[in-house]
Structure formats: structure tokens, C-alpha cells
Design a protein around this motif. Structure first.
Motif, short mmCIF file in Angstrom:
data_model
loop_
_atom_site.label_atom_id
_atom_site.label_comp_id
_atom_site.label_asym_id
_atom_site.label_seq_id
_atom_site.Cartn_x
_atom_site.Cartn_y
_atom_site.Cartn_z
N PHE A 66 -9.20 -0.43 -8.50
CA PHE A 66 -9.13 1.00 -7.93
C PHE A 66 -7.90 1.91 -8.51
N CYS A 67 -6.91 0.80 -8.78
CA CYS A 67 -5.46 1.74 -9.07
C CYS A 67 -5.07 1.51 -10.31
N TYR A 95 -7.76 -4.42 -4.96
CA TYR A 95 -7.77 -2.96 -4.97
C TYR A 95 -6.63 -2.56 -6.00
N SER A 124 -7.60 -9.20 -1.19
CA SER A 124 -8.12 -7.69 -1.06
C SER A 124 -7.09 -6.62 -1.65
N TYR A 153 0.75 -1.46 0.12
CA TYR A 153 -0.05 0.05 0.03
C TYR A 153 0.98 1.39 -0.03
#
Length: 340
Positions: free
Chosen positions: A218-219, A214, A210, A187
Motif C-alpha cells: 500500500f505504501c 502494508y 501486517s 506507522y
């Protein structure tokens, strides 16, 4: 001499896979998977299942692609009217900027317990470089004295000094925090380095589902996955853009390799003259190993330069010349395969 182009669908369906001009290890993968014709290869490629064949990584996929191009077809069975797509890709498209995060405990323990092998960091790095422009490669693990993997640090540092120690140093600690620390680093890295295009994970743990989701959704990052065959979460594999199972087919089969070295060391100390066929037979019989596995490993050790042959006269019949196997013990020791 180039093969004749395939001219009909029937030719495609029936062309023997064993007649393709493939290297030994790629041909062995197809044989072990019982893939007998080009038609079967094409159907697997069209269904996006070819890369899921056991031990078939990018290197072997490209070898099959090249062999099919010599028949005048692409890997999905269409006629070839231009240079192979893989060549165009290499020339025209820059590899994605990549950071890799490696759970070395997963790698070391799983490959040893399931496949009786050691991590082949060189082979993995070679494959990784074909998939991304490497910005950073980070190894995580408990490398404390009691972990059992501390000696592997010297091998890792031949490739990178970015090693994160995850041991729980509390007075009553019983476990490391490898997964937690890896997740935190992933992250932080993505937030601080927006130029990253691809994240590569080496793990089999579903706890990473997860973060993989992500990163993709989302990225907008590509997520690659390496893991040990029979130790990868199916959910994590489904979320990732691509997944490669280790060991690669051309990695050492440690049980065979150890048995071969023991046999050749015995022959050397008893002034015997071991040949290729005799060694395959004796190792297979004495250690109860499949002959084809011993033969494949012996060929690989010759290719790697761990073994070599010299013509010598037979001690039983002086008129007969034998190709006698010898071991380069210095190279064996250099690679961490110490004398038994």
C-alpha cells in the motif's frame, strides 16, 4: 594474475568452488554448505536461493560475484561482456533512503540463547550501510535495571542516540511493550516522512507481518529484514523484499573466543609460549570444541588485531624460533571482552 575465462557450460558446471579467489570467511561458508562447484553456485543464484545459504550476506555475495567475474561469467552464469552489475549499481544508482527499526531485545536474547554470541552492532551497521542511505536508525528495548541488557546501551550509543525505552513502568508490570511501541513508531514515521523509500526491520516476530505487507503493498516501500538465524518467522521473511540472518559468518563465535582468551591468559600467567597450532589443539581438547571452529575464530581474532604473534626462541630448544601468540588486552577490554 587473472584466472582464465570459462569457455564452456561444462567448465562452468565442474569448476571447483574452492579454486575461486575468495576470502577465508566466504570460502568457509560455501564449504560448510557443501557447495563444491561453480555450477552449484549459479543454480542457487538462478533460483534466488543463494542468499538463503546460512551466513551468506551481501558482503559474501559480492565476493562470489567478483570471483566469478574473474572467470568471465556473471553470477547467473551468463558470459560477462561489461563490468560486473554490482559495480555499475554502485556507480549509477543511489541507495534508497532508509529508516531502520531494531527490536534489540530480540537481537540480544536470541543470538545469546541460540548462538552463544553478543550483538555485533558494528558488523550490522557496516552491512546496513551497503543497503541504504540511512535517514534514521532507532533501537527499541526494555533497558531497565532488571532487563539484563542495560549495559548494552553504551555500545548502542556509539552508533546512535535514538533509543526508545519500552519498559512497562506500571507497579505490577511483567513485560515490556516493545512490539507495540515499534509498530506505532513505524506507522507514524512512514506517514510523517514520505521521502522514505526503504524500511528495515530487525525482528523475527510474526506480529510484524501486517505492517510489512502494508508497507510493501500500500505504501510502495521496500522492506528489508534482519533476524537471528533459527528465530525468524517464515511468513515475515516471505513478505519482506530481502532477509539477512545473523550472526554473520565473520562475527565472533563467543564460546570459542572465550575459551581462546582463557587459554592464552593461562599461558601468559604461567610464562608459556602458545603457538597457533598448539592453541587450536589445546582449546579444542580442553573445551570440547571443533578444531575447525577454534581455528577459524583464532584467525578472525588475529585479523581484528585482538591477537598478534611475535617470533621467540623455544624454551625447550633455543635454536628453534616460534611464532608466539599474544593478546592485546587493552583492545579486548575496549570491545567489552573483559578479562576472564
Amino acid at each position: 594474475m587473472q584466472s582464465e575465462p570459462v569457455t564452456s557450460q561444462r567448465d562452468i558446471e565442474n569448476y571447483p568452488a574452492e579454486d575461486l579467489r575468495l576470502d577465508f570467511s566466504t570460502a568457509a561458508i560455501l564449504k560448510n554448505a557443501r557447495i563444491k562447484t561453480v555450477g552449484e553456485i549459479i543454480r542457487l543464484a538462478q533460483e534466488c536461493r543463494l542468499m538463503r545459504v546460512r551466513n551468506l550476506g551481501k558482503k559474501h555475495y559480492c565476493a562470489i560475484e567478483t570471483a566469478l567475474s574473474e572467470l568471465g561469467i556473471t553470477i547467473d552464469g551468463t558470459p560477462l561482456e561489461q563490468p560486473p552489475a554490482s559495480d555499475l549499481t554502485k556507480a549509477a544508482v543511489q541507495l534508497p533512503k532508509t529508516v531502520a527499526f531494531i527490536d534489540f531485545e530480540h537481537w540480544y536474547i536470541a543470538i545469546k540463547e541460540i548462538h552463544d554470541r553478543r550483538p555485533n552492532i558494528q558488523a550490522w551497521f557496516d552491512d546496513l550501510r551497503t543497503r541504504g542511505q540511512l535517514l534514521d536508525v532507532i533501537f527499541f528495548g526494555d533497558f531497565s535495571e532488571s532487563s539484563g541488557i542495560r549495559d548494552e546501551l553504551n555500545h548502542i550509543r556509539r552508533f546512535t542516540n535514538h533509543v526508545v525505552e519500552t519498559a512497562n513502568i506500571g507497579p505490577h508490570a511483567k513485560a515490556s511493550f516493545t512490539d507495540f511501541i515499534m509498530l506505532d513508531n513505524i506507522y507514524q514515521k512512514v506517514i510523517s516522512s514520505p521521502e522514505i523509500e526503504q524500511i528495515v526491520l530487525f525482528t523475527g516476530d510474526s506480529d510484524f507481518c501486517s505492517v510489512a505487507s502494508y508497507l510493501r503493498n500500500f505504501c510502495g516501500k521496500t522492506v528489508g529484514l534482519y533476524g537471528i538465524d533459527n528465530a525468524i518467522s517464515s511468513q515475515l521473511e516471505a513478505i519482506s523484499n530481502w532477509c539477512i540472518r545473523l550472526p554473520f559468518s565473520n562475527e565472533p563465535f563467543q564460546e570459542c573466543r572465550t575459551a581462546i582468551l582463557k587459554n592464552l591468559q593461562y599461558a601468559e600467567s604461567h610464562t608459556k609460549a602458545p603457538t597457533f597450532k598448539a592453541t587450536v589443539r589445546k582449546v579444542s581438547e580442553y573445551y570440547d570444541l571443533p578444531e575447525d571452529a577454534v581455528e577459524a575464530e583464532l584467525k578472525l581474532m588475529l585479523e581484528e588485531g585482538l591477537l598478534y604473534t611475535l617470533p621467540e626462541r623455544s624454551r625447550r630448544n633455543y635454536t628453534v624460533m616460534l611464532n608466539v601468540l599474544h593478546v592485546k588486552w587493552e583492545k579486548v577490554d575496549e570491545l567489552g571482552l573483559l578479562r576472564i
